[in-house]
Design a protein around this motif. Structure first.
Motif, PDB file in Angstrom:
ATOM      1  N   ARG A  24       0.826  -1.209   0.000  1.00 28.33           N
ATOM      2  CA  ARG A  24       0.000   0.000   0.000  1.00 28.33           C
ATOM      3  C   ARG A  24       0.863   1.262   0.000  1.00 28.33           C
ATOM      4  N   LEU A  25       2.053   1.167   0.580  1.00 27.20           N
ATOM      5  CA  LEU A  25       2.977   2.305   0.588  1.00 27.20           C
ATOM      6  C   LEU A  25       3.779   2.394  -0.699  1.00 27.20           C
ATOM      7  N   ASP A  26       3.468   1.512  -1.643  1.00 28.25           N
ATOM      8  CA  ASP A  26       3.981   1.628  -3.008  1.00 28.25           C
ATOM      9  C   ASP A  26       5.480   1.361  -3.126  1.00 28.25           C
ATOM     10  N   VAL A  27       5.993   0.429  -2.338  1.00 30.71           N
ATOM     11  CA  VAL A  27       7.403   0.107  -2.484  1.00 30.71           C
ATOM     12  C   VAL A  27       7.620  -0.789  -3.699  1.00 30.71           C
ATOM     13  N   ASP A  28       8.823  -0.759  -4.215  1.00 33.42           N
ATOM     14  CA  ASP A  28       9.224  -1.655  -5.301  1.00 33.42           C
ATOM     15  C   ASP A  28       9.916  -2.894  -4.768  1.00 33.42           C
ATOM     16  N   CYS A  29      10.503  -2.777  -3.566  1.00 32.58           N
ATOM     17  CA  CYS A  29      11.276  -3.877  -3.000  1.00 32.58           C
ATOM     18  C   CYS A  29      11.257  -3.770  -1.482  1.00 32.58           C
ATOM     19  N   VAL A  30      11.077  -4.909  -0.799  1.00 32.74           N
ATOM     20  CA  VAL A  30      11.211  -4.962   0.650  1.00 32.74           C
ATOM     21  C   VAL A  30      12.544  -5.621   0.984  1.00 32.74           C
ATOM     22  N   LEU A  31      13.325  -4.959   1.841  1.00 36.48           N
ATOM     23  CA  LEU A  31      14.580  -5.505   2.331  1.00 36.48           C
ATOM     24  C   LEU A  31      14.280  -6.224   3.645  1.00 36.48           C
ATOM     25  N   PHE A  32      14.315  -7.559   3.617  1.00 39.55           N
ATOM     26  CA  PHE A  32      14.018  -8.353   4.801  1.00 39.55           C
ATOM     27  C   PHE A  32      15.314  -8.936   5.353  1.00 39.55           C
ATOM     28  N   SER A  33      15.677  -8.505   6.554  1.00 39.12           N
ATOM     29  CA  SER A  33      16.889  -8.985   7.221  1.00 39.12           C
ATOM     30  C   SER A  33      16.495  -9.876   8.388  1.00 39.12           C
ATOM     31  N   THR A  34      17.130 -11.040   8.481  1.00 37.16           N
ATOM     32  CA  THR A  34      16.761 -11.974   9.535  1.00 37.16           C
ATOM     33  C   THR A  34      17.981 -12.661  10.107  1.00 37.16           C
ATOM     34  N   HIS A  35      17.819 -13.121  11.324  1.00 35.84           N
ATOM     35  CA  HIS A  35      18.786 -14.022  11.941  1.00 35.84           C
ATOM     36  C   HIS A  35      18.289 -15.444  11.779  1.00 35.84           C
ATOM     37  N   GLY A  36      16.975 -15.592  11.730  1.00 37.44           N
ATOM     38  CA  GLY A  36      16.371 -16.892  11.519  1.00 37.44           C
ATOM     39  C   GLY A  36      16.400 -17.755  12.767  1.00 37.44           C
ATOM     40  N   PRO A  37      15.422 -18.637  12.934  1.00 38.39           N
ATOM     41  CA  PRO A  37      15.443 -19.551  14.073  1.00 38.39           C
ATOM     42  C   PRO A  37      16.665 -20.468  14.068  1.00 38.39           C
ATOM     43  N   GLY A  38      17.223 -20.724  12.864  1.00 36.41           N
ATOM     44  CA  GLY A  38      18.475 -21.449  12.818  1.00 36.41           C
ATOM     45  C   GLY A  38      18.373 -22.954  12.752  1.00 36.41           C
ATOM     46  N   THR A  39      17.216 -23.509  12.373  1.00 32.06           N
ATOM     47  CA  THR A  39      17.094 -24.950  12.195  1.00 32.06           C
ATOM     48  C   THR A  39      16.450 -25.223  10.840  1.00 32.06           C
ATOM     49  N   PRO A  40      16.745 -26.387  10.240  1.00 35.40           N
ATOM     50  CA  PRO A  40      16.138 -26.692   8.934  1.00 35.40           C
ATOM     51  C   PRO A  40      14.616 -26.672   8.966  1.00 35.40           C
ATOM     52  N   LEU A  41      14.021 -27.040  10.114  1.00 32.75           N
ATOM     53  CA  LEU A  41      12.565 -27.079  10.204  1.00 32.75           C
ATOM     54  C   LEU A  41      11.956 -25.686  10.256  1.00 32.75           C
ATOM     55  N   ASN A  42      12.682 -24.727  10.814  1.00 28.94           N
ATOM     56  CA  ASN A  42      12.103 -23.409  11.039  1.00 28.94           C
ATOM     57  C   ASN A  42      12.656 -22.314  10.144  1.00 28.94           C
ATOM     58  N   ASN A  43      13.917 -22.417   9.763  1.00 27.04           N
ATOM     59  CA  ASN A  43      14.503 -21.324   9.003  1.00 27.04           C
ATOM     60  C   ASN A  43      14.101 -21.368   7.537  1.00 27.04           C
ATOM     61  N   GLY A  44      14.015 -22.575   6.959  1.00 24.05           N
ATOM     62  CA  GLY A  44      13.631 -22.677   5.561  1.00 24.05           C
ATOM     63  C   GLY A  44      12.324 -21.981   5.241  1.00 24.05           C
ATOM     64  N   PRO A  45      11.283 -22.156   6.072  1.00 20.92           N
ATOM     65  CA  PRO A  45      10.020 -21.461   5.789  1.00 20.92           C
ATOM     66  C   PRO A  45      10.126 -19.946   5.744  1.00 20.92           C
ATOM     67  N   PHE A  46      11.076 -19.334   6.420  1.00 20.64           N
ATOM     68  CA  PHE A  46      11.238 -17.891   6.298  1.00 20.64           C
ATOM     69  C   PHE A  46      11.500 -17.516   4.841  1.00 20.64           C
ATOM     70  N   ALA A  47      12.372 -18.270   4.189  1.00 20.70           N
ATOM     71  CA  ALA A  47      12.670 -18.004   2.780  1.00 20.70           C
ATOM     72  C   ALA A  47      11.464 -18.324   1.899  1.00 20.70           C
ATOM     73  N   LEU A  48      10.759 -19.404   2.219  1.00 17.78           N
ATOM     74  CA  LEU A  48       9.560 -19.750   1.451  1.00 17.78           C
ATOM     75  C   LEU A  48       8.478 -18.682   1.615  1.00 17.78           C
ATOM     76  N   GLN A  49       8.313 -18.194   2.847  1.00 16.04           N
ATOM     77  CA  GLN A  49       7.334 -17.135   3.076  1.00 16.04           C
ATOM     78  C   GLN A  49       7.723 -15.863   2.340  1.00 16.04           C
ATOM     79  N   ALA A  50       9.018 -15.568   2.287  1.00 13.85           N
ATOM     80  CA  ALA A  50       9.466 -14.394   1.543  1.00 13.85           C
ATOM     81  C   ALA A  50       9.127 -14.530   0.064  1.00 13.85           C
ATOM     82  N   GLN A  51       9.316 -15.730  -0.493  1.00 12.26           N
ATOM     83  CA  GLN A  51       8.938 -15.964  -1.893  1.00 12.26           C
ATOM     84  C   GLN A  51       7.446 -15.743  -2.101  1.00 12.26           C
ATOM     85  N   ALA A  52       6.634 -16.311  -1.211  1.00 16.26           N
ATOM     86  CA  ALA A  52       5.189 -16.183  -1.348  1.00 16.26           C
ATOM     87  C   ALA A  52       4.747 -14.731  -1.246  1.00 16.26           C
TER      88      ALA A  52
END
Length: 331
Positions: free
Chosen positions: A217-245
C-alpha cells in the motif's frame, strides 16, 4: 500553474491506465537533478554474514565492522548501488549471552554489558566508507534508547552521502525479544534510491503478511528483509519460502538477507515479483555476496490487477439477493 496541472493530468492518466498509485506513476515522469530520465533499474547486492552473539566483545564487534566494510568494497566492485545485510550484522545479541540470570535461564537482558562506544564507532566508520564508495548500505544492529528502556533491534539505512538516512525498528517481535530484550518499533519505514522505493522488515516479520501488505500500500518496489532466523532446517527454511510467497502475492521484489550460519537452510538472495529467486548466495556457512539488477521496466500485470480487485471491483458482480446464492446447503 497551467503546466503543473497538465503534468498532474498526465500522471493521473497513467495511474488510471495501469492501476498504479499516483506515486508509482509519478516515477515514470521524474528526472534526475541534471534533467536526465530516472534510471529504469538498480543494482542490488545482498549478503549473508557470520554474526557474533556478544555486543560486549569489543574485538568481535570490530571484526564484524571490518567484515561489513569488506563486503561494501565487494558490492562496489560489482557496481551495486545498495548493499543489504542481515539482522544483527554488526551485533546480534544472544538471549543467553545477554541474560542477567545467567546462560542457563532466559531472563531480562543486561544491556550494561554492551560496548556501546565501539558499536557507535564501527557504525560511523561504515557510514564514512558508504560516502566514499557512494554506496547505500542497510545493516542490522542494536539502537540504544534512554535507560531504563531496552534498545530497539534495528536496520540502519546509510545513504551514499555517508549519513544515516533513516532507521527501521522491528515491530513484531518474538516472545523472548519483547519480554526480555527489546523495545518494539512503531511504524513502517520507506526510502528511495534512484527512483526505486524500498521498505524494511526484520527478524521474524516475514511471518506476518500484514507487514508486507502494508508496504504494498505504501507503493514500495522492494522490501529488504533482514533476519537471523530460528536457525534450524525445520524453522529457518520457511522464512525463505514465506518471503517468496509474499513477493509473489504483493508483486514486488524481496531481498532476503540472513546469516552465514543459516545459509545451509536458507541462503541470502533476491526474489522477483513473481516469486522466483533471481540470485542467491551459496548454501554454505560462509560470508558471501550476491548481486542482481531490479528492472523497473519489466512487465508486472499482477500487482495493478490486485489493487483493482481490492478496490471493491467484485461487489458489482455479486448476487446478495439471489436465493440460490444464499442457500449454502442446496445443490
Amino acid at each position: 500553474m497551467t503546466a503543473n496541472r497538465r503534468f498532474k493530468r498526465r500522471v493521473r492518466a497513467r495511474a488510471a491506465k495501469t492501476g498504479e498509485s499516483y506515486a508509482a506513476a509519478l516515477r515514470h515522469f521524474r528526472t534526475t537533478p541534471r534533467g536526465e530520465p530516472m534510471p529504469k533499474n538498480l543494482r542490488l547486492s545482498v549478503a549473508q554474514l557470520e554474526i557474533q552473539p556478544d555486543p560486549g566483545d569489543t574485538a568481535a564487534v570490530r571484526d564484524r565492522g571490518e567484515q561489513i566494510r569488506h563486503l561494501m568494497r565487494e558490492a562496489h566492485a560489482a557496481r551495486a548501488r545498495l548493499l543489504h545485510l542481515p539482522e544483527g550484522a554488526l551485533a546480534c545479541p544472544s538471549k543467553r549471552v545477554m541474560s542477567s540470570t545467567g546462560p542457563d535461564t532466559i531472563g531480562p537482558a543486561d544491556w550494561g554489558r554492551a560496548d556501546w562506544p565501539t558499536l557507535a564507532a564501527e557504525l560511523r566508520a561504515i557510514a564514512v566508507l558508504a560516502g566514499e564508495l557512494r554506496l547505500w548500505t542497510v545493516l542490522g544492529s542494536i539502537h540504544p534508547l534512554t535507560p531504563p528502556r531496552r534498545p530497539h533491534l534495528s536496520l540502519y539505512v546509510i545513504s551514499d552521502e555517508g549519513r544515516i538516512a533513516t532507521r527501521y525498528d522491528e515491530r513484531l517481535l518474538s516472545n523472548t525479544k519483547v519480554s526480555h530484550m527489546y523495545t518494539p518499533g512503531s511504524e513502517p519505514v520507506t526510502f528511495s534510491v534512484d527512483g526505486v522505493r524500498f521498505g524494511c522488515a526484520l527478524g521474524m516479520e516475514v511471518a506476518f503478511p500484514e507487514v508486507f501488505l502494508e508496504y504494498e500500500r505504501l507503493d514500495v518496489d522492494c522490501v529488504l528483509f533482514s533476519t537471523h532466523g530460528p536457525g534450524t532446517p525445520l524453522n529457518n527454511g520457511p522464512f525463505a519460502l514465506q518471503a517468496q510467497a509474499l513477493a509473489a502475492a504483493n508483486g514486488y521484489w524481496v531481498s532476503y538477507s540472513g546469516t552465514a550460519q543459516d545459509a545451509p537452510n536458507a541462503s541470502a538472495g533476491v526474489i522477483s515479483p513473481h516469486g522466483d529467486w533471481l540470485t542467491r548466495c551459496p548454501a554454505d556457512p560462509l560470508t558471501a555476496l550476491a548481486t542482481t539488477d531490479l528492472d523497473l521496466d519489466a512487465e508486472n500485470h499482477g500487482r495493478p490487477w490486485r489493487r483493482v480487485a481490492r478496490s471493491g471491483l467484485y461487489t458489482r458482480y455479486q448476487a446478495p439477493n439471489d436465493p440460490r446464492s444464499l442457500d449454502r446447503a442446496g445443490l
